[in-house]
Design an enzyme around this catalytic site. Structure first.
Site, mmCIF file in Angstrom:
data_model
loop_
_atom_site.group_PDB
_atom_site.id
_atom_site.type_symbol
_atom_site.label_atom_id
_atom_site.label_comp_id
_atom_site.label_asym_id
_atom_site.label_seq_id
_atom_site.Cartn_x
_atom_site.Cartn_y
_atom_site.Cartn_z
ATOM 1 N N ASP A 46 0.766 -1.142 0.015
ATOM 2 C CA ASP A 46 0.086 0.090 0.079
ATOM 3 C C ASP A 46 0.938 1.172 0.061
ATOM 4 O OD1 ASP A 46 -3.059 1.105 0.892
ATOM 5 O OD2 ASP A 46 -1.448 2.244 1.663
ATOM 6 N N TYR A 51 3.029 10.151 -0.771
ATOM 7 C CA TYR A 51 4.213 9.519 0.049
ATOM 8 C C TYR A 51 5.633 9.643 -0.607
ATOM 9 C CZ TYR A 51 0.407 6.776 2.550
ATOM 10 O OH TYR A 51 -0.809 6.371 3.015
ATOM 11 N N LYS A 76 -2.841 5.603 -4.159
ATOM 12 C CA LYS A 76 -3.831 6.840 -3.914
ATOM 13 C C LYS A 76 -3.797 8.334 -4.685
ATOM 14 C CE LYS A 76 -3.628 5.005 0.721
ATOM 15 N NZ LYS A 76 -2.070 4.248 0.892
ATOM 16 N N HIS A 109 -7.544 9.696 -1.557
ATOM 17 C CA HIS A 109 -6.917 9.683 -0.465
ATOM 18 C C HIS A 109 -7.769 10.291 0.902
ATOM 19 C CE1 HIS A 109 -2.485 9.511 1.302
ATOM 20 N NE2 HIS A 109 -3.431 9.198 2.020
#
Length: 276
Positions: A46, A51, A76, A109
């Protein structure tokens, strides 16, 4: 190799119930950390555009030699890409970084509910699924009222709602709304970043089964039917968090952990969090 249970989603696909998360994993460490996770046995990874470590995840996948159909990859969509054209480009960018033709699950998200642009993004997500760029589509951090609006405005019900769930924050109203729509609950921050490690029912269960408190919490999530993906950059903990299939919590132990809910968040409140 340990067989991880799977959960069937409302679109007919399946997802490994235990995955590996890479939130806050630095970009320069992501390839090594994900490589270790894959070597340990994780097949569900994930990540997210925000990120900034999708390249490392992709590099680990490419080097692993694991057939693509044995892997489950989630990424996401960030709030800044909610407009239809931007949503499609955002996924193309993520796919390029991951080195994949498609992801298994694409999530919104955060709802960022102030202007309800998540509804426009959801329509674009439906198109991306129809085009085969993602097998499943879902949401993250959506409250019951957001789910209601997506169900009313869209033609596809989200397959997953990824929300903060751990012993100190169980969000039963969201889990109930997910169940109503046939949406799977996926837990982020499943270990509460260690904030519940000293809670007596968890400590007692760990002692009774000869396991760690983290393993007890992971087992609690699994037995309660949730999908989860604990995160660590420490090799020993990556292995420990996967070694949870050799014991089972009793009903009394599960109920004692259920009773620890006290509304304590480790992250932001989706009702008021409106990032740009």
């Amino acid at each position: 190799m340990t067989a991880v249970p799977t959960v069937e989603l409302n679109d007919g696909t399946t997802i490994p119930q235990l995955g590996f998360g890479v939130w806050q994993v630095p970009a320069e460490q992501a390839e090594d950390v994900v490589t270790k996770a894959l070597q340990t046995g994780y097949r569900h990874i994930d990540t997210a555009a925000v990120y900034r470590n999708e390249e490392g995840v992709g590099a680990a996948i490419a080097a692993s030699g694991i057939p693509r159909d044995e892997l489950y990859v989630t990424t996401k969509l960030w709030v800044s890409d909610f407009k239809k054209g931007a949503t499609k480009q955002a996924l193309e960018t993520s796919l390029a970084k991951l080195g994949l033709d498609a992801v298994d699950l694409y999530l919104i998200h955060w709802p960022a509910p102030a202007d309800e642009k998540y509804l426009e993004a959801w329509q674009a997500m439906e198109e991306l699924q129809a085009e085969g760029k993602t097998r499943s589509i879902g949401v993250s951090n959506f409250l019951p009222e957001h789910l209601d609006k997506v169900a009313e405005a869209g033609s596809v019900i989200p397959a997953v709602n990824q929300v903060e769930v751990h012993p100190a924050l169980q969000q039963r109203d969201i889990q109930a709304a997910n169940t109503k729509y046939g949406i799977a609950t996926q837990a982020w921050s499943p270990l509460a970043q260690g904030a519940v490690f000293g809670d007596q029912p968890i400590v007692d269960a760990a002692g009774a089964h000869g396991v760690t408190v983290a393993q007890v919490i992971i087992r609690w999530h699994l037995q309660r039917g949730r999908i989860l993906f604990p995160k660590s950059v420490t090799p020993a903990r990556i292995e420990e968090n996967f070694d949870v299939f050799g014991f089972e919590l009793t009903d009394a132990e599960l109920e004692a952990i259920d009773a620890l809910d006290r509304g304590e968040r480790t992250g932001m409140d989706p009702a008021t969090f409106n990032p740009s």
